[in-house]
Design an enzyme around this catalytic site. Structure first.
Site, mmCIF file in Angstrom:
data_model
loop_
_atom_site.group_PDB
_atom_site.id
_atom_site.type_symbol
_atom_site.label_atom_id
_atom_site.label_comp_id
_atom_site.label_asym_id
_atom_site.label_seq_id
_atom_site.Cartn_x
_atom_site.Cartn_y
_atom_site.Cartn_z
ATOM 1 N N CYS A 110 0.510 -1.217 -0.260
ATOM 2 C CA CYS A 110 -0.006 0.031 -0.003
ATOM 3 C C CYS A 110 0.673 1.365 0.397
ATOM 4 C CB CYS A 110 -1.140 -0.505 1.154
ATOM 5 S SG CYS A 110 -2.129 1.641 1.604
ATOM 6 N N HIS A 153 -8.961 -2.633 -3.157
ATOM 7 C CA HIS A 153 -8.083 -2.160 -2.227
ATOM 8 C C HIS A 153 -8.732 -0.560 -2.050
ATOM 9 C CE1 HIS A 153 -4.065 -1.540 -0.861
ATOM 10 N NE2 HIS A 153 -4.382 -0.616 -1.211
ATOM 11 N N GLU A 154 -9.034 -0.251 -2.870
ATOM 12 C CA GLU A 154 -9.791 1.146 -3.256
ATOM 13 C C GLU A 154 -10.429 1.203 -2.315
ATOM 14 O OE1 GLU A 154 -5.840 1.323 -4.770
ATOM 15 O OE2 GLU A 154 -7.241 3.279 -3.588
ATOM 16 N N HIS A 157 -10.081 1.378 1.374
ATOM 17 C CA HIS A 157 -9.522 2.720 2.173
ATOM 18 C C HIS A 157 -10.256 3.628 2.286
ATOM 19 C CE1 HIS A 157 -5.122 2.536 1.910
ATOM 20 N NE2 HIS A 157 -5.403 2.301 0.102
HETATM 21 C C1 LIG Z 1 1.507 -0.217 -2.782
HETATM 22 C C2 LIG Z 1 2.259 0.058 -4.127
HETATM 23 C C3 LIG Z 1 3.459 -1.447 -4.169
HETATM 24 C C4 LIG Z 1 2.668 1.225 -5.025
HETATM 25 C C5 LIG Z 1 1.451 -0.592 -5.619
HETATM 26 N N1 LIG Z 1 1.506 -0.805 -6.537
HETATM 27 C C6 LIG Z 1 1.301 -1.359 -6.969
HETATM 28 O O1 LIG Z 1 1.125 -2.664 -6.941
HETATM 29 N N2 LIG Z 1 2.477 -1.696 -9.267
HETATM 30 C C7 LIG Z 1 2.082 -1.967 -9.984
HETATM 31 C C8 LIG Z 1 1.352 -2.867 -10.281
HETATM 32 C C9 LIG Z 1 1.786 -2.950 -11.683
HETATM 33 F F1 LIG Z 1 0.479 -4.638 -11.997
HETATM 34 C C10 LIG Z 1 1.632 -1.771 -12.769
HETATM 35 C C11 LIG Z 1 2.386 -1.535 -12.443
HETATM 36 F F2 LIG Z 1 2.785 -0.404 -12.963
HETATM 37 C C12 LIG Z 1 2.789 -1.034 -10.984
HETATM 38 C C13 LIG Z 1 -0.257 -0.367 -5.822
HETATM 39 O O2 LIG Z 1 0.176 1.287 -6.222
HETATM 40 N N3 LIG Z 1 -1.498 -0.031 -4.639
HETATM 41 C C14 LIG Z 1 -2.527 0.939 -4.628
HETATM 42 C C15 LIG Z 1 -2.142 1.551 -3.235
HETATM 43 O O3 LIG Z 1 -1.350 1.261 -1.958
HETATM 44 N N4 LIG Z 1 -3.699 1.924 -3.167
HETATM 45 O O4 LIG Z 1 -3.956 2.047 -2.164
HETATM 46 C C16 LIG Z 1 -1.639 -1.352 -4.049
HETATM 47 C C17 LIG Z 1 -1.570 -2.421 -4.172
HETATM 48 C C18 LIG Z 1 -1.765 -3.827 -3.835
HETATM 49 C C19 LIG Z 1 -3.236 -4.633 -4.890
HETATM 50 C C20 LIG Z 1 -4.134 -4.224 -5.742
HETATM 51 C C21 LIG Z 1 -3.187 -2.118 -5.022
HETATM 52 ZN ZN LIG Z 2 -3.113 1.319 -0.682
#
Ligand SMILES: CC(C)(C)[C@H](NC(=O)Nc1cc(F)cc(F)c1)C(=O)N(CC(=O)NO)CC1CCCC1
Ligand SMILES: [Zn+2]
Length: 184
Positions: A110, A153-154, A157
């Site tokens: 996250c 996930h969103e 939140h």
């Molecule tokens: C927490 C983090 C590792 C930064 C995660 N990024 C991620 O999954 N990167 C990613 C994946 C891909 F498939 C392509 C790409 F370009 C980048 C993310 O943004 N989140 C979103 C967040 O924290 N929202 O509050 C966490 C993910 C975990 C499962 C869904 C979202």
């Molecule tokens: Zn998150």
């Protein structure tokens, strides 16, 4: 421009709040903020910009993660064809979901959590979401697989739920029994 310093980290109360509905049609301010959130995600996935501004490559961002008490999130992730899809959803609500579940075999992280939390996060394999778009128009969207995981996930939140709330405390790699569940 949103950078990592604008992202609220775990421990902040707003991450545990059920956020307030946004009035429809959304105010210009709401739409601007949502566009900034989407821009963060796009910037964070651009090798140049993410290096320059030290951005974690994000695929989803909820308003309370930047301190806004509003039920809205932005998402930007590649679909099956590899084409990145952009979503800006206001007052999203899961109106139906599959019985089957999925989970990311590498677990979840996250943007608001600066540590690694091990364990499987079971999510619905398919969901149908009713929300409003930035123009205030009602939309009904279906997500499956990775898109369903990001969306859940969103929306979590916006309800004050963190991904690790779903991890089995005693056995982090235990999966719910009695329902079909597969790794992604
Ligand atoms: C927490 C983090 C590792 C930064 C995660 N990024 C991620 O999954 N990167 C990613 C994946 C891909 F498939 C392509 C790409 F370009 C980048 C993310 O943004 N989140 C979103 C967040 O924290 N929202 O509050 C966490 C993910 C975990 C499962 C869904 C979202
Ligand atoms: Zn998150």
């Amino acid at each position: 421009v949103i950078t990592m310093k604008d992202i609220v980290r775990e421990g902040a109360k707003i991450l545990r709040k059920v956020t307030e509905e946004v009035s429809i049609p959304p105010a210009a301010e709401d739409v601007e903020e949502l566009q900034c959130m989407l821009q963060y995600l796009k910037n964070s996935q651009d090798p140049e910009l993410s290096q320059r501004y030290r951005l974690r490559p994000g695929v989803g961002l909820s308003a309370n993660q930047i301190g806004l008490d509003k039920r809205m999130f932005a998402a930007y992730f590649p679909d099956e064809t590899g084409e990145s899809q952009a979503y800006m959803l206001i007052n999203p609500k899961i109106i139906s979901h599959s019985v089957g579940m999925i989970y990311l075999s590498e677990g979840e992280g996250c943007l608001s959590v600066d540590r690694s939390v091990k364990g499987y996060v079971p999510r619905y394999q398919r969901i149908k979401v009713r929300a409003y778009d930035p123009a205030g128009k009602e939309v009904v969207l279906s997500f499956k697989g990775y898109g369903a995981i990001v969306t859940q996930h969103e929306i979590d939140h916006l309800n004050g739920i963190m991904f690790y709330d779903h991890i089995n405390k005693k056995h982090p790699y235990l999966l719910p029994s009695g329902v079909p569940i597969e790794a992604l």
